[in-house]
Design a protein around this motif. Structure first.
Motif, PDB file in Angstrom:
ATOM      1  N   ASN A   8       0.832  -1.183   0.000  1.00 50.91           N
ATOM      2  CA  ASN A   8       0.000   0.000   0.000  1.00 50.91           C
ATOM      3  C   ASN A   8       0.881   1.252   0.000  1.00 50.91           C
ATOM      4  O   ASN A   8       1.221   1.785   1.045  1.00 50.91           O
ATOM      5  N   ASP A   9       1.254   1.730  -1.172  1.00 44.81           N
ATOM      6  CA  ASP A   9       2.160   2.864  -1.311  1.00 44.81           C
ATOM      7  C   ASP A   9       1.419   4.029  -1.950  1.00 44.81           C
ATOM      8  O   ASP A   9       0.960   3.938  -3.090  1.00 44.81           O
ATOM      9  N   LEU A  10       1.302   5.125  -1.227  1.00 42.67           N
ATOM     10  CA  LEU A  10       0.534   6.271  -1.682  1.00 42.67           C
ATOM     11  C   LEU A  10       1.139   6.910  -2.927  1.00 42.67           C
ATOM     12  O   LEU A  10       0.423   7.261  -3.858  1.00 42.67           O
ATOM     13  N   LEU A  11       2.455   7.052  -2.974  1.00 48.83           N
ATOM     14  CA  LEU A  11       3.076   7.712  -4.115  1.00 48.83           C
ATOM     15  C   LEU A  11       2.913   6.935  -5.406  1.00 48.83           C
ATOM     16  O   LEU A  11       2.640   7.518  -6.455  1.00 48.83           O
ATOM     17  N   SER A  12       3.070   5.628  -5.361  1.00 42.16           N
ATOM     18  CA  SER A  12       2.900   4.848  -6.587  1.00 42.16           C
ATOM     19  C   SER A  12       1.430   4.813  -7.004  1.00 42.16           C
ATOM     20  O   SER A  12       1.131   4.853  -8.201  1.00 42.16           O
ATOM     21  N   ASP A  13       0.511   4.795  -6.041  1.00 47.09           N
ATOM     22  CA  ASP A  13      -0.911   4.863  -6.370  1.00 47.09           C
ATOM     23  C   ASP A  13      -1.251   6.211  -7.014  1.00 47.09           C
ATOM     24  O   ASP A  13      -2.004   6.269  -7.986  1.00 47.09           O
ATOM     25  N   ALA A  14      -0.684   7.289  -6.473  1.00 45.42           N
ATOM     26  CA  ALA A  14      -0.933   8.616  -7.032  1.00 45.42           C
ATOM     27  C   ALA A  14      -0.362   8.721  -8.440  1.00 45.42           C
ATOM     28  O   ALA A  14      -1.005   9.277  -9.337  1.00 45.42           O
ATOM     29  N   ARG A  15       0.825   8.186  -8.647  1.00 45.61           N
ATOM     30  CA  ARG A  15       1.431   8.220  -9.975  1.00 45.61           C
ATOM     31  C   ARG A  15       0.569   7.462 -10.973  1.00 45.61           C
ATOM     32  O   ARG A  15       0.303   7.954 -12.077  1.00 45.61           O
ATOM     33  N   ASP A  16       0.100   6.281 -10.591  1.00 48.65           N
ATOM     34  CA  ASP A  16      -0.758   5.488 -11.473  1.00 48.65           C
ATOM     35  C   ASP A  16      -2.056   6.232 -11.792  1.00 48.65           C
ATOM     36  O   ASP A  16      -2.531   6.208 -12.931  1.00 48.65           O
ATOM     37  N   GLU A  17      -2.625   6.888 -10.797  1.00 47.50           N
ATOM     38  CA  GLU A  17      -3.870   7.621 -10.995  1.00 47.50           C
ATOM     39  C   GLU A  17      -3.655   8.823 -11.917  1.00 47.50           C
ATOM     40  O   GLU A  17      -4.461   9.077 -12.816  1.00 47.50           O
ATOM     41  N   ILE A  18      -2.570   9.546 -11.737  1.00 47.94           N
ATOM     42  CA  ILE A  18      -2.283  10.716 -12.563  1.00 47.94           C
ATOM     43  C   ILE A  18      -1.990  10.304 -14.001  1.00 47.94           C
ATOM     44  O   ILE A  18      -2.449  10.946 -14.948  1.00 47.94           O
ATOM     45  N   VAL A  19      -1.253   9.214 -14.181  1.00 47.15           N
ATOM     46  CA  VAL A  19      -0.986   8.709 -15.530  1.00 47.15           C
ATOM     47  C   VAL A  19      -2.295   8.284 -16.195  1.00 47.15           C
ATOM     48  O   VAL A  19      -2.527   8.573 -17.372  1.00 47.15           O
ATOM     49  N   GLY A  20      -3.159   7.616 -15.451  1.00 45.87           N
ATOM     50  CA  GLY A  20      -4.453   7.216 -15.987  1.00 45.87           C
ATOM     51  C   GLY A  20      -5.305   8.411 -16.371  1.00 45.87           C
ATOM     52  O   GLY A  20      -5.970   8.412 -17.412  1.00 45.87           O
ATOM     53  N   MET A  21      -5.285   9.469 -15.554  1.00 45.67           N
ATOM     54  CA  MET A  21      -6.029  10.675 -15.875  1.00 45.67           C
ATOM     55  C   MET A  21      -5.455  11.355 -17.115  1.00 45.67           C
ATOM     56  O   MET A  21      -6.204  11.889 -17.938  1.00 45.67           O
ATOM     57  N   GLY A  22      -4.145  11.305 -17.265  1.00 47.40           N
ATOM     58  CA  GLY A  22      -3.518  11.902 -18.434  1.00 47.40           C
ATOM     59  C   GLY A  22      -3.842  11.152 -19.713  1.00 47.40           C
ATOM     60  O   GLY A  22      -4.032  11.758 -20.771  1.00 47.40           O
ATOM     61  N   LYS A  23      -3.900   9.838 -19.634  1.00 47.52           N
ATOM     62  CA  LYS A  23      -4.179   9.028 -20.823  1.00 47.52           C
ATOM     63  C   LYS A  23      -5.652   9.045 -21.208  1.00 47.52           C
ATOM     64  O   LYS A  23      -5.990   9.119 -22.381  1.00 47.52           O
ATOM     65  N   GLN A  24      -6.545   8.953 -20.218  1.00 48.37           N
ATOM     66  CA  GLN A  24      -7.973   8.844 -20.502  1.00 48.37           C
ATOM     67  C   GLN A  24      -8.690  10.189 -20.529  1.00 48.37           C
ATOM     68  O   GLN A  24      -9.813  10.269 -21.013  1.00 48.37           O
ATOM     69  N   GLY A  25      -8.086  11.212 -20.008  1.00 43.57           N
ATOM     70  CA  GLY A  25      -8.703  12.539 -20.020  1.00 43.57           C
ATOM     71  C   GLY A  25      -9.957  12.592 -19.167  1.00 43.57           C
ATOM     72  O   GLY A  25     -10.008  12.063 -18.063  1.00 43.57           O
TER      73      GLY A  25
END
Length: 71
Positions: A8-25
């Motif tokens: 359960n790592d907050l930074l890697s979860d945040a990175r994954d979420e931000i990348v997903g938001m960038g790709k899917q808009g």
């Protein structure tokens, strides 16, 4: 969103979420709440005399991203 085999790592979860938001808009489920939080933070900062609107914008977006990751 979270893999049960991964720690359960907050930074890697945040990175994954931000990348997903960038790709899917706007199709990504976190985009609209994070943008709403950014807008509310910017408006709140405009009312407060000490904080500038960019700080409020970043704080609002960061808070909503955190609430999306850790409800």
């Amino acid at each position: 969103m979270t893999d049960p085999n991964r720690p359960n790592d907050l930074l890697s979860d945040a990175r994954d979420e931000i990348v997903g938001m960038g790709k899917q808009g706007m199709a990504h489920p976190s985009t609209k709440p994070v943008l709403t939080g950014a807008a509310v933070g910017a408006v709140a900062a405009a009312v407060l005399p000490v904080i500038t609107w960019p700080v409020g914008l970043i704080a609002g977006a960061g808070f909503m991203l955190y609430k999306r990751l850790r409800p």
